[in-house]
Scaffold this motif. Structure first.
Motif, PDB file in Angstrom:
ATOM      1  N   VAL A 127       5.214  -4.978  -3.821  1.00  0.00           N
ATOM      2  CA  VAL A 127       6.132  -5.039  -2.668  1.00  0.00           C
ATOM      3  C   VAL A 127       7.587  -5.039  -3.117  1.00  0.00           C
ATOM      4  O   VAL A 127       8.411  -4.264  -2.611  1.00  0.00           O
ATOM      5  N   ASN A 128       7.920  -5.913  -4.063  1.00  0.00           N
ATOM      6  CA  ASN A 128       9.327  -6.090  -4.452  1.00  0.00           C
ATOM      7  C   ASN A 128       9.874  -4.926  -5.266  1.00  0.00           C
ATOM      8  O   ASN A 128      11.080  -4.659  -5.215  1.00  0.00           O
ATOM      9  N   GLY A 170      10.073  -8.478   1.006  1.00  0.00           N
ATOM     10  CA  GLY A 170       9.791  -9.018  -0.318  1.00  0.00           C
ATOM     11  C   GLY A 170       9.332 -10.460  -0.205  1.00  0.00           C
ATOM     12  O   GLY A 170       9.497 -11.097   0.836  1.00  0.00           O
ATOM     13  N   PHE A 171       8.745 -10.956  -1.276  1.00  0.00           N
ATOM     14  CA  PHE A 171       8.345 -12.364  -1.299  1.00  0.00           C
ATOM     15  C   PHE A 171       8.369 -12.865  -2.723  1.00  0.00           C
ATOM     16  O   PHE A 171       8.550 -12.093  -3.672  1.00  0.00           O
ATOM     17  N   ARG A 203       0.843  -1.194   0.000  1.00  0.00           N
ATOM     18  CA  ARG A 203       0.000   0.000   0.000  1.00  0.00           C
ATOM     19  C   ARG A 203       0.881   1.247   0.000  1.00  0.00           C
ATOM     20  O   ARG A 203       1.648   1.472   0.939  1.00  0.00           O
ATOM     21  N   PRO A 204       0.784   2.083  -1.026  1.00  0.00           N
ATOM     22  CA  PRO A 204       1.634   3.279  -1.101  1.00  0.00           C
ATOM     23  C   PRO A 204       1.529   4.176   0.124  1.00  0.00           C
ATOM     24  O   PRO A 204       2.527   4.750   0.558  1.00  0.00           O
ATOM     25  N   ASP A 205       0.340   4.293   0.696  1.00  0.00           N
ATOM     26  CA  ASP A 205       0.189   5.148   1.870  1.00  0.00           C
ATOM     27  C   ASP A 205       0.970   4.602   3.065  1.00  0.00           C
ATOM     28  O   ASP A 205       1.518   5.372   3.855  1.00  0.00           O
ATOM     29  N   ASP A 206       1.006   3.287   3.204  1.00  0.00           N
ATOM     30  CA  ASP A 206       1.777   2.691   4.295  1.00  0.00           C
ATOM     31  C   ASP A 206       3.271   2.927   4.093  1.00  0.00           C
ATOM     32  O   ASP A 206       4.008   3.181   5.056  1.00  0.00           O
ATOM     33  N   VAL A 207       3.719   2.866   2.845  1.00  0.00           N
ATOM     34  CA  VAL A 207       5.130   3.113   2.556  1.00  0.00           C
ATOM     35  C   VAL A 207       5.484   4.558   2.901  1.00  0.00           C
ATOM     36  O   VAL A 207       6.495   4.835   3.562  1.00  0.00           O
TER      37      VAL A 207
END
Length: 272
Positions: free
Chosen positions: A126-127, A105-106, A81-85
Motif C-alpha cells: 500500500v505505502n 497508507g498505514f 491489489r494491483p488490479d484495484d490500483v
C-alpha cells in the motif's frame, strides 16, 4: 462545512489555476486524506474519493455534495491489489484529473521480527507499490496535459531508521526519495511533486499502528499546510509541530536521530 484550519481563498484559486478542477484523493475515508478532500471541496474542486470502505466514502460524498457543483465520484478499492490500483486510473479516464493526493497508507509498530509478516508486506504494497503505480499512471497523464500536481505522504520518520517502526519508516523513506527524484524530472513537463512529511497526527492511524499518540497535529493542519506548499517546494513539514520536531533532530547525525526516535517510539508503543 467549517474547519478550524481553512485553506485561504487565494490558495484555492491558485491551485485550481495551476492544476484544473478535478482531483483524486486516496485514503479519503479517514485522517489526512479525508481532511484534504474536505479542503479541496471547499476550494471548488471536483473530487474522486478512493478508499476501501464504500459506505464511509458514500457518507463523505453525501456530506460534501451540497457545497459542490458535482457530487464526488466514489471508488472503493483495496490498494494492496494491483488490479484495484489500475482500476482507479481506468475509472477516471473520462475525467480531466489534474491533481493526485496519494494519502492512503498505514503503519505498524513493535519489533519487526515479532510482527505479522503478512501485515508488513501488505504495508509495503500500500505505502510503496500502490503509491508508485498511481504516481506512474497519473504522472503520465499529467505530463501529457502539460500540467498537474502530485502530493505524496512522507513522514518525519522518513529521514532515518526508526527502531520499533523499522518497516514503516522504510516505506516512508521510499516515498520521500521517490518524490525528491521525481520533482526535477517532472517539473519541466509542467507537473509539480510534493512530499509532505508531518509529525504525529491525531487520527485513526495510531490505533491501526498500535501506537499511543498523546498529542499531535490535526489532519486539517497537515492538509492545509501541505496544499499551500504544492508547487512551491519539494518537501514540506506542515504545521508547527513537524517543524519543531525536525529542528530538534536536524543537528544530530543520522544515528543520533534514530536513537532519539527509538526512545520516542518506545514510549508510544509501550502498551502494544
Amino acid at each position: 462545512m467549517t474547519s478550524r484550519v481553512q485553506l485561504p481563498l487565494a490558495e484555492a484559486q491558485r491551485l485550481r489555476r495551476a492544476y484544473g478542477a478535478c482531483a483524486v484523493v486516496t485514503g479519503a475515508s479517514d485522517g489526512i486524506g479525508r481532511a484534504v478532500a474536505m479542503r479541496l471541496a471547499e476550494a471548488g474542486f471536483e473530487l474522486v474519493l478512493v478508499a476501501r470502505r464504500l459506505a464511509v466514502l458514500d457518507a463523505l460524498a453525501d456530506e460534501l455534495a451540497p457545497q459542490m457543483r458535482v457530487r464526488p465520484f466514489v471508488i472503493s478499492a483495496d490498494l494492496s491489489r494491483p488490479d484495484d490500483v489500475a482500476g482507479v486510473a481506468q475509472q477516471t479516464a473520462h475525467l480531466d484529473v489534474g491533481l493526485l493526493v496519494a494519502a492512503a497508507g498505514f503503519g505498524t509498530s513493535g519489533p519487526f521480527v515479532e510482527g505479522d509478516l503478512a501485515a508488513e508486506l501488505d504495508m509495503i504494497d500500500v505505502n510503496c507499490r500502490a503509491l508508485a503505480q498511481l504516481t506512474h499512471l497519473f504522472g503520465r497523464r499529467f505530463a501529457a496535459r502539460r500540467r498537474g500536481g502530485i502530493v505524496l505522504m512522507s513522514s518525519l520518520v522518513a529521514f532515518q531508521g526508526v527502531p520499533r517502526a523499522a518497516n514503516y519508516a522504510a516505506t516512508k523513506a521510499f516515498v520521500q526519495s521517490l518524490a525528491e527524484g521525481l520533482a526535477p524530472e517532472l517539473r519541466p513537463l509542467g507537473v509539480d511533486v510534493l512530499a509532505s512529511a508531518p509529525g504525529p497526527v491525531m487520527s485513526g492511524f495510531g490505533r491501526r499502528a498500535r501506537m499511543t499518540i498523546a498529542s499531535g497535529q490535526t489532519p486539517d493542519e497537515v492538509a492545509v499546510g501541505t496544499l499551500k506548499m504544492l508547487g512551491r517546494r519539494t518537501t514540506v513539514r506542515p504545521g508547527f509541530l513537524a517543524k519543531a520536531l525536525e529542528a530538534s533532530l536536524m543537528l544530530l547525525p543520522r544515528s543520533g536521530r534514530a536513537a532519539m526516535l527509538a526512545r520516542v517510539m518506545a514510549g508510544m508503543t509501550k502498551t502494544a
